[in-house]
Design a protein around this motif. Structure first.
Motif, PDB file in Angstrom:
ATOM      1  N   UNK A  10       0.715   4.829  -2.549  1.00 29.82           N
ATOM      2  CA  UNK A  10       0.960   6.237  -2.205  1.00 29.82           C
ATOM      3  C   UNK A  10       2.025   6.824  -3.131  1.00 29.82           C
TER       4      UNK A  10
ATOM      5  N   UNK B 138       0.632   7.621  -6.512  1.00 29.04           N
ATOM      6  CA  UNK B 138      -0.132   8.869  -6.519  1.00 29.04           C
ATOM      7  C   UNK B 138       0.808  10.058  -6.688  1.00 29.04           C
ATOM      8  N   UNK B 139       1.945  10.048  -5.965  1.00 31.01           N
ATOM      9  CA  UNK B 139       2.893  11.168  -6.027  1.00 31.01           C
ATOM     10  C   UNK B 139       3.535  11.282  -7.405  1.00 31.01           C
TER      11      UNK B 139
ATOM     12  N   UNK C  56      -6.178  15.859 -10.382  1.00 29.14           N
ATOM     13  CA  UNK C  56      -6.846  15.155  -9.280  1.00 29.14           C
ATOM     14  C   UNK C  56      -7.603  13.934  -9.802  1.00 29.14           C
TER      15      UNK C  56
ATOM     16  N   UNK D  27      -4.787  15.631  -1.139  1.00 30.60           N
ATOM     17  CA  UNK D  27      -4.862  15.981  -2.562  1.00 30.60           C
ATOM     18  C   UNK D  27      -5.856  15.113  -3.316  1.00 30.60           C
ATOM     19  N   UNK D  28      -6.150  13.957  -2.757  1.00 29.62           N
ATOM     20  CA  UNK D  28      -7.207  13.134  -3.344  1.00 29.62           C
ATOM     21  C   UNK D  28      -7.944  12.381  -2.236  1.00 29.62           C
ATOM     22  N   UNK D  29      -9.173  11.994  -2.557  1.00 29.83           N
ATOM     23  CA  UNK D  29      -9.915  11.053  -1.726  1.00 29.83           C
ATOM     24  C   UNK D  29     -10.382   9.954  -2.671  1.00 29.83           C
TER      25      UNK D  29
ATOM     26  N   UNK E 103      -0.206  12.162   3.048  1.00 31.62           N
ATOM     27  CA  UNK E 103      -0.912  11.319   2.110  1.00 31.62           C
ATOM     28  C   UNK E 103      -1.244  10.030   2.865  1.00 31.62           C
ATOM     29  N   UNK E 104      -2.513   9.781   3.042  1.00 30.29           N
ATOM     30  CA  UNK E 104      -2.935   8.707   3.931  1.00 30.29           C
ATOM     31  C   UNK E 104      -2.777   7.335   3.277  1.00 30.29           C
ATOM     32  N   UNK E 105      -1.874   6.531   3.812  1.00 29.58           N
ATOM     33  CA  UNK E 105      -1.800   5.166   3.291  1.00 29.58           C
ATOM     34  C   UNK E 105      -2.738   4.278   4.102  1.00 29.58           C
TER      35      UNK E 105
ATOM     36  N   UNK F 102      -5.055  11.143 -10.831  1.00 24.88           N
ATOM     37  CA  UNK F 102      -4.423  10.572  -9.633  1.00 24.88           C
ATOM     38  C   UNK F 102      -5.402   9.658  -8.898  1.00 24.88           C
ATOM     39  N   UNK F 103      -6.639  10.103  -8.801  1.00 29.73           N
ATOM     40  CA  UNK F 103      -7.651   9.290  -8.109  1.00 29.73           C
ATOM     41  C   UNK F 103      -7.887   7.985  -8.858  1.00 29.73           C
TER      42      UNK F 103
ATOM     43  N   UNK G  14       0.834  -1.199   0.000  1.00 24.86           N
ATOM     44  CA  UNK G  14       0.000   0.000   0.000  1.00 24.86           C
ATOM     45  C   UNK G  14       0.875   1.258   0.000  1.00 24.86           C
ATOM     46  N   UNK G  15       2.134   1.135   0.406  1.00 25.82           N
ATOM     47  CA  UNK G  15       3.057   2.270   0.292  1.00 25.82           C
ATOM     48  C   UNK G  15       3.336   2.585  -1.177  1.00 25.82           C
TER      49      UNK G  15
ATOM     50  N   UNK H 241       1.059  12.525  -9.966  1.00 23.00           N
ATOM     51  CA  UNK H 241       0.847  13.965  -9.802  1.00 23.00           C
ATOM     52  C   UNK H 241       1.960  14.742 -10.498  1.00 23.00           C
TER      53      UNK H 241
END
Ligand SMILES: Nc1ncnc2c1ncn2[C@@H]1O[C@H](COP(=O)(O)OP(=O)(O)OP(=O)(O)O)[C@@H](O)[C@H]1O
Ligand SMILES: [Mg+2]
Lengths: 136, 129
Positions: free
Chosen positions: A20, A23-24, A41, B53-55, B20-22, A44-45, A16-17, A27
């Motif tokens: 993240x 996502x970065x 956004x 920045x996102x959900x 950034x929530x993991x 990325x989502x 799960x890292x 972006x």
């Protein structure tokens, strides 16, 4: 399946890292491609949803990221690959609310709505490839 | 393991999500908040997501679960500070966050919670609004 284009960045999806991290990276690339804040956004989502699916259902995999600039369009394209169980019924998987895990069943359908380009190739027992793109 | 700090603000708890929530962090927050609500007898929970920045559907589901669990413990959850681009994207993704109250910022979120505290007890347990 065809290899990723030479100018693409390939990232691993194993935890799960990594989701993240993806996502970065997305972006940064989306901003570089000139996408506005809302479009950034959105992609990325979508990437977050697909990366998590790759992890949860595909048993991990990769994402290849490519800038697109063909004179007509500028943006980024992302290709998610896994060698998991595959998706037997793609239409069903795309339906909002359909989940075989304990999710909301929104990831695939949502990612499709958030992108300009969306394609699923999947073979049961071989794996899944999902390609998305967002233009400026 | 790192955790998201929870502050006490009157009868409410304030959580400011700064990273950034993991996934593990989100799950830890769920547990920590539940414990803190009981410990302090909190009536409200404010979750400030202005730094997010996102959900995505995972974070959305976490917020929904926190709101549902809080409600059972008689605390209202208000999510504050959602960025406009995040709001637009959420709607297109298909996340309704139906069980979560929202407010523009912490101040307004607090006002919302105070309103609830000021309301007289109701016989049937259903609150207006
Ligand atoms: N890479 C994949 N490999 C195999 N099956 C997949 C893959 N991606 C998605 N699926 C299947 O499609 C279903 C729908 O996926 P989708 O992302 O829409 O919802 P979800 O992941 O179950 O929930 P949510 O995304 O809302 O948390 C999944 O439950 C799973 O069965
Ligand atoms: Mg999903």
């Amino acid at each position: 399946m065809a290899p990723a284009p030479a100018d693409s960045t390939v990232l691993q999806i194993r935890s799960s890292d990594d989701v993240v991290l993806i996502r970065q990276q997305v972006r940064a690339r989306a901003a570089e491609a000139g996408l506005g804040l809302v479009d950034q956004t959105k992609i990325i989502t979508a990437a977050s949803e697909l990366a998590r699916n790759t992890l949860d259902y595909g048993g991990g995999g990769t994402m290849a990221m490519t800038m697109v600039n063909d004179g007509l369009r500028r943006g980024i394209r992302l290709v998610f690959d896994d060698k998991g169980p595959g998706i037997a019924d793609i239409q069903q998987a795309l339906r909002d609310g359909y989940t075989t895990g304990n999710g909301l069943g929104l990831g695939l359908g949502g990612a499709k709505r958030l992108c300009n380009e969306f394609a699923i190739e999947s073979t049961v027992g071989v794996g899944t490839r999902i390609t998305i793109a967002r233009w400026k | 393991m790192d955790r998201i700090p929870i502050l006490k603000l009157g009868r409410a708890l304030l959580v400011t999500i700064q990273v950034d929530m993991h996934d593990r962090l989100a799950t830890a927050l769920e547990d920590d908040l539940t414990n803190q609500i009981v410990k302090h007898g909190a009536h409200g929970v404010l979750i400030d997501i202005s730094a997010l920045e996102i959900v995505d559907s995972f974070i959305g589901r976490t917020l929904d679960t926190i709101a549902a669990v809080s409600r059972v413990l008689d605390a209202e959850t208000v999510v504050v500070g959602m960025r406009p681009a995040v709001a637009i994207t959420l709607v297109e993704l298909g996340l309704s966050l139906a069980g979560v109250k929202t407010a523009l910022n912490v101040e307004r979120g607090m006002a919302l919670l105070r309103q609830r505290d000021d309301q007289p007890e109701q016989e049937d347990g259903a609150s207006a609004g």
